[in-house]
Design a protein around this motif. Structure first.
Motif, short mmCIF file in Angstrom:
data_model
loop_
_atom_site.label_atom_id
_atom_site.label_comp_id
_atom_site.label_asym_id
_atom_site.label_seq_id
_atom_site.Cartn_x
_atom_site.Cartn_y
_atom_site.Cartn_z
N TYR A 17 0.83 -1.21 0.00
CA TYR A 17 0.00 0.00 0.00
C TYR A 17 0.86 1.25 0.00
N PRO A 245 -5.18 2.49 4.48
CA PRO A 245 -5.86 1.73 3.42
C PRO A 245 -7.38 1.81 3.57
N SER A 246 -8.05 2.32 2.55
CA SER A 246 -9.49 2.57 2.65
C SER A 246 -10.31 1.30 2.53
N PRO A 248 -8.74 -2.40 2.34
CA PRO A 248 -7.67 -3.38 2.11
C PRO A 248 -8.22 -4.77 1.84
N GLN A 263 -3.35 -5.53 -5.92
CA GLN A 263 -4.57 -4.84 -5.49
C GLN A 263 -4.25 -3.79 -4.43
N GLN A 266 -2.45 -0.85 -5.98
CA GLN A 266 -3.41 0.00 -6.70
C GLN A 266 -4.29 0.79 -5.74
N LEU A 267 -4.59 0.22 -4.58
CA LEU A 267 -5.35 0.94 -3.57
C LEU A 267 -4.57 2.16 -3.09
N LYS A 270 -5.03 4.78 -5.68
CA LYS A 270 -6.40 5.30 -5.63
C LYS A 270 -6.60 6.22 -4.44
N ASP A 271 -6.14 5.78 -3.26
CA ASP A 271 -6.33 6.62 -2.07
C ASP A 271 -5.59 7.94 -2.20
#
Length: 285
Positions: A17, A245-246, A248, A263, A266-267, A270-271
């Motif tokens: 993350y 992490p919004s 996870p 994933q 990519q989070l 995105k966050d």
């Protein structure tokens, strides 16, 4: 002018993350006066400060499949389930498959610190990047040496374990070192509650030579809550900005699935986009 720092929490493979968030910092030329890394967070910061976009991503999504990276083979060869020497020496040295750009890291003006835990005293020790040399990244290995899972790492004749054992989110250290504000990248969601360590009998027996580390593990959930309380208080005062992490994926510190790691990376991207405007306002105030 404000002194702005960044803290990157550890968390093993959950640190994919922070790899994503840090890459977006590179894209937008976001820099810091001070940086403090814990465990895998220190390794992520090293790549960030060396300006190596996506280097961390490769360690979480490609190199983790190398047979010497993690697992029984590594444990039998080195005594470490995570093969710290393979990750931070064989792969990372100048003649390795994915070297750290040490020269750029060394020239970066950011005051970079790395926390590890002294195996004898159980107290945090904050290494400075000046104690790192080209192709000698033992202070990062020390910060990442999870008790039981890894052997302690020796630096200057002393043994060290993972920095998260004694100072999981070293926000107090950052402010003691003169920071006015800090950005913190966590590996756990907002509101995470750390439970007491599991398998107490196992780690007590495995760490008989290191009673202060056993003590630290026994109270790690208490220390973690103290760090969180300080962090949230600083956030309310406008002195800390948190990336948590919004959403996870389900995973652990030891998850070795490249798809899940991607994933999580990519989070992070995105966050960053979600909170980018708030971050810029925080940095400019």
């Amino acid at each position: 002018m404000s002194k702005i720092g960044i803290i990157v929490e550890g968390g093993g493979m959950k640190c994919a993350y922070s790899a994503g968030v840090l890459d977006r910092f590179l894209d937008d030329d976001i820099t810091f006066d001070y940086a403090l890394g814990v465990s895998a967070g220190s390794a992520n910061l090293a790549s960030f400060l060396a300006g190596q976009r996506e280097r961390n991503r490769r360690y979480y999504t490609q190199h983790l499949k190398d047979p010497d990276y993690f697992g029984i083979r590594s444990f039998l060869k080195t005594g470490n389930t995570f093969n710290l020497h393979y990750i931070y020496s064989t792969l990372s040295n100048s003649d390795g498959k994915d070297p750290l750009d040490y020269e750029t890291l060394a020239k970066n003006p950011t005051d970079f610190r790395i926390v590890a835990t002294d195996a004898q005293t159980g107290r945090p020790h904050y290494f400075h990047k000046s104690q790192m040399k080209k192709d000698d990244y033992r202070i990062i290995m020390a910060s990442c040496a999870l008790p039981v899972v890894c052997r302690p790492q020796v630096v200057n004749g002393r043994k060290y374990f993972d920095g998260g054992v004694s100072d999981s989110i070293p926000i107090a250290k950052a402010f003691r070192d003169g920071c006015d504000k800090v950005v913190i990248i966590l590996s756990k969601p907002r509101g995470f509650v750390k439970e007491p360590e599991a398998h107490r009998l196992l780690y007590t027996l495995a760490l008989l030579r290191y009673p202060k580390i056993v003590r630290d593990l026994d109270r790690r959930h208490i220390m973690y809550k103290e760090c969180q309380d300080t962090m949230y208080a600083m956030e309310k005062q406008g002195k800390a900005f948190l990336f948590c992490p919004s959403a996870p994926p389900e995973m652990s510190t030891y998850t070795m699935d490249p798809e899940i790691e991607e994933q999580l990376y990519q989070l992070g991207l995105k966050d960053y986009e979600t909170w980018k405007g708030q971050l810029q306002a925080f940095l400019q105030d």
